[in-house]
Design an enzyme around this catalytic site. Structure first.
Site, PDB file in Angstrom:
ATOM      1  N   GLY A  50      -4.389  13.391   0.177  1.00  0.00           N
ATOM      2  CA  GLY A  50      -3.261  14.297   0.391  1.00  0.00           C
ATOM      3  C   GLY A  50      -3.669  15.740   0.493  1.00  0.00           C
ATOM      4  N   CYS A  51      -4.959  15.978   0.700  1.00  0.00           N
ATOM      5  CA  CYS A  51      -5.404  17.354   0.848  1.00  0.00           C
ATOM      6  C   CYS A  51      -5.901  17.582   2.270  1.00  0.00           C
ATOM      7  CB  CYS A  51      -6.559  17.653  -0.096  1.00  0.00           C
ATOM      8  SG  CYS A  51      -6.197  17.239  -1.789  1.00  0.00           S
ATOM      9  N   GLN A  52      -5.551  18.737   2.839  1.00  0.00           N
ATOM     10  CA  GLN A  52      -6.108  19.092   4.142  1.00  0.00           C
ATOM     11  C   GLN A  52      -7.593  19.394   3.986  1.00  0.00           C
ATOM     12  OE1 GLN A  52      -5.287  22.709   6.775  1.00  0.00           O
ATOM     13  NE2 GLN A  52      -3.517  21.406   7.134  1.00  0.00           N
ATOM     14  N   SER A  53      -7.912  19.988   2.848  1.00  0.00           N
ATOM     15  CA  SER A  53      -9.315  20.162   2.498  1.00  0.00           C
ATOM     16  C   SER A  53      -9.660  19.015   1.545  1.00  0.00           C
ATOM     17  CB  SER A  53      -9.502  21.499   1.800  1.00  0.00           C
ATOM     18  OG  SER A  53      -8.476  21.697   0.853  1.00  0.00           O
TER      19      SER A  53
END
Ligand SMILES: Cc1ncc(COP(=O)(O)O)c(C=O)c1O
Lengths: 137, 419
Positions: A50-53
């Site tokens: 759930g992280c873009q990074s």
């Protein structure tokens, strides 16, 4: 220090910074202080979804307390992880699982906690609590 | 009026009156994080001119009623307005017939209709579908789903390191099992404008129909589906100054007639008994259920808006701005452009070496600058470049050199903080 004392201290620290840029510079600085996860744990198992990074988080149980190590490929995300790790590391699973993390709102980072945010801070908090619950069993 | 317009159009190219254009878009006046908004995320969606916003309000205040149903006055005027859009779309893309224009939710739905209906009827086990390495997920996943279901296979047109499709390899991908080719006109991640006319002709030499994803094309380039001789064409209203929730699937009449319907429901039927249903004619066969009526109607206003400015004038404005942006961005420390194709539309994808796109996006946001960061729903493209994502600035007709200057200053500031 208790979790809440640490939160209060951070709230005081952040009160110094009125301008967003200083605030972010401080977050970037905090990222550099993050206790880094060992490379061997930088695997799919410890990645937070759930992280873009990308964020990796590893809980280590030591004498009844959890120490977190972590890393991220984005510097600001790393700073946010570092904040969470600072507050929650060194506490018992029970304390972590029941912690009310009011400081995020108080230091003006609440926007980062929304479930639709790409940084996954919320997933991170959830994961830390899940580890705590799992490790207290 | 009409003759005047033709004379103006043919003798001199209209120029974009940028102040007038900007004043048409109410949102451009707002601030974000205490700074004037600089909106550079037009590839994701464009802002709407008040002509479009007003049309939506007008619909609800004066016309609201279901379409294609009632004999009463409101139903008639809303149906007429909805059908005006169909006619305008037909003219906009120069389709031969109005009934070749299916009003959908957007590009995604348009592509899914083809995957589902054309796929169901004409694609079977071991058949092949050709797509490209630069597709948006919406032009990958429906085909993968079809392949899972039917046992067909995907063949991929490769992309060069600059971000051009490798047309020579494309020519070698055809076999007697190839049933469909689907690729994008303009890449949303890189801005590459593909040589679609040539590529369509190649597919037709093998007697294979082509679906073209026009989501990033229609707002920048004049598209003539007959001249391209394309078999299916998909695009979204919201990326061309129109409302969200409406888009278009164009299909050549004989293909659409031979395809089974998409969803079952109201509007798409001729006669229903509990034993058997006969389907309605085109275009209604593919338009089951109550559509997004206000969006459908206001799409006509978006088309009018584009036509009034003129696509050639829009393109010239955007091309100038693109050239300026690339020139100015090149001066930013450690910048690396991703996608440097020969023919490019208003998309600039880049990285600042040593930083993560997400970090750049957060800092630009604090400065009131909206860009997109991440994989842009084109993960295979990012994988080919071996990067997690990019920062993407995408331009529209209301963007200015000042917007570019603010972006450049913002990037310099971000680089100072992060590096
Ligand atoms: C090239 C391309 N194809 C398809 C889509 C999907 O469009 P929509 O989400 O409007 O259905 C997009 C949108 O980002 C796109 O850029």
């Amino acid at each position: 220090m208790t979790i809440n004392e640490k939160q209060d201290e951070l709230i005081e620290d952040f009160a110094f910074y009125t301008d967003w840029m200083e605030k972010y510079e401080y977050i970037i600085q905090l990222g550099k202080e993050l206790p880094l996860i060992h490379d061997s744990y930088k695997t799919e198992e410890y990645i937070i979804k759930g992280c873009q990074s990308r964020v990796w988080l590893y809980p280590n149980m030591n004498e009844g307390k959890i120490d977190f190590t972590a890393d991220s490929d984005a510097i600001i995300t790393k700073g946010l992880v570092s904040l969470m790790v600072k507050v929650l590391s060194g506490h018992t699973p029970k304390e972590i699982a029941s912690a009310d993390l009011y400081f995020i709102d108080k230091i003006g980072l609440k926007e980062h906690l929304s479930p639709t945010r790409a940084n996954g801070l919320l997933s991170m908090v959830k994961q830390m609590k899940l580890y705590a619950i799992a490790l207290s069993a | 009026m009409l003759t005047l317009y033709i004379i103006m159009g043919s003798t001199e190219l209209k120029k974009i009156d940028i102040n007038k254009v900007r004043s048409d878009f109410p949102i451009l006046k707002r601030e974000v994080n205490g700074k004037p908004l600089v909106y550079l995320d037009n590839g994701a969606t464009t802002q709407k001119p008040k002509q479009v916003i007003d049309a939506i309000i007008h619909y609800y205040e004066e016309m609201n009623s279901n379409v294609h149903r009632g004999v009463h006055y409101l139903s008639q005027i809303s149906t007429d307005a909805f059908e005006v859009t169909r006619r305008k779309v037909k003219e906009f893309i120069n389709a031969e017939h109005e009934h070749e224009v299916i009003i959908t939710k957007g590009t995604t739905e348009s592509i899914n209709i083809i995957a589902s209906c054309y796929g169901r009827a004409f694609i079977g086990k071991d058949d092949e579908i050709i797509i490209s390495a630069m597709e948006h997920h919406s032009n990958i996943v429906p085909w993968q789903m079809l392949c899972d279901e039917k046992g067909c296979k995907l063949r991929i047109i490769p992309m060069t390191a600059e971000g051009d499709l490798d047309v020579e390899t494309y020519k070698t991908l055809f076999s007697e099992r190839t049933k469909l080719v689907s690729f994008t006109y303009v890449s949303n991640a890189l801005g590459t404008i593909n040589p679609v006319k040539e590529m369509i002709a190649i597919a037709h030499q093998h007697e294979v129909p082509v679906l073209l994803d026009g989501a990033q094309a229609v707002q920048h380039l004049k598209v003539d589906v007959q001249e391209l001789n394309v078999d299916f064409f998909a695009f979204s209203g919201h990326k061309m100054y129109g409302p969200t929730g409406v888009g278009v699937l164009y299909g050549k009449e004989n293909f659409l007639n031979n395809m089974p319907p998409y969803q079952g429901g109201g509007d798409m039927i001729k006669e229903v008994t509990l034993e058997k249903t006969t389907y309605n004619e085109l275009p209604f066969k593919f338009e089951a259920g109550t559509p997004n009526i206000e969006a459908g109607i206001a799409l006509a206003n978006a088309i009018d808006y584009i036509n009034e400015l003129g696509l050639e004038a829009i393109k010239r404005h955007e091309d100038e701005l693109l050239a300026y942006a690339i020139q100015e961005l090149s001066k930013v420390k450690s910048i690396r452009f991703i996608g440097t194709a020969k023919e490019k539309s208003s998309v600039i994808s880049f990285l600042i070496d040593g930083t993560h796109p997400y970090d750049i996006g957060v800092i630009l946001d604090k400065l009131g600058i909206a860009v997109r960061t991440g994989h842009h729903c084109a993960q295979p493209v990012m994988d080919q470049f071996g990067i997690p994502g990019t920062v993407r600035a995408s331009l529209a007709v209301y963007n200015t050199k000042e917007d570019v200057d603010v972006l450049v200053a913002g990037l310099n500031r971000a680089a100072d903080m992060l590096l």
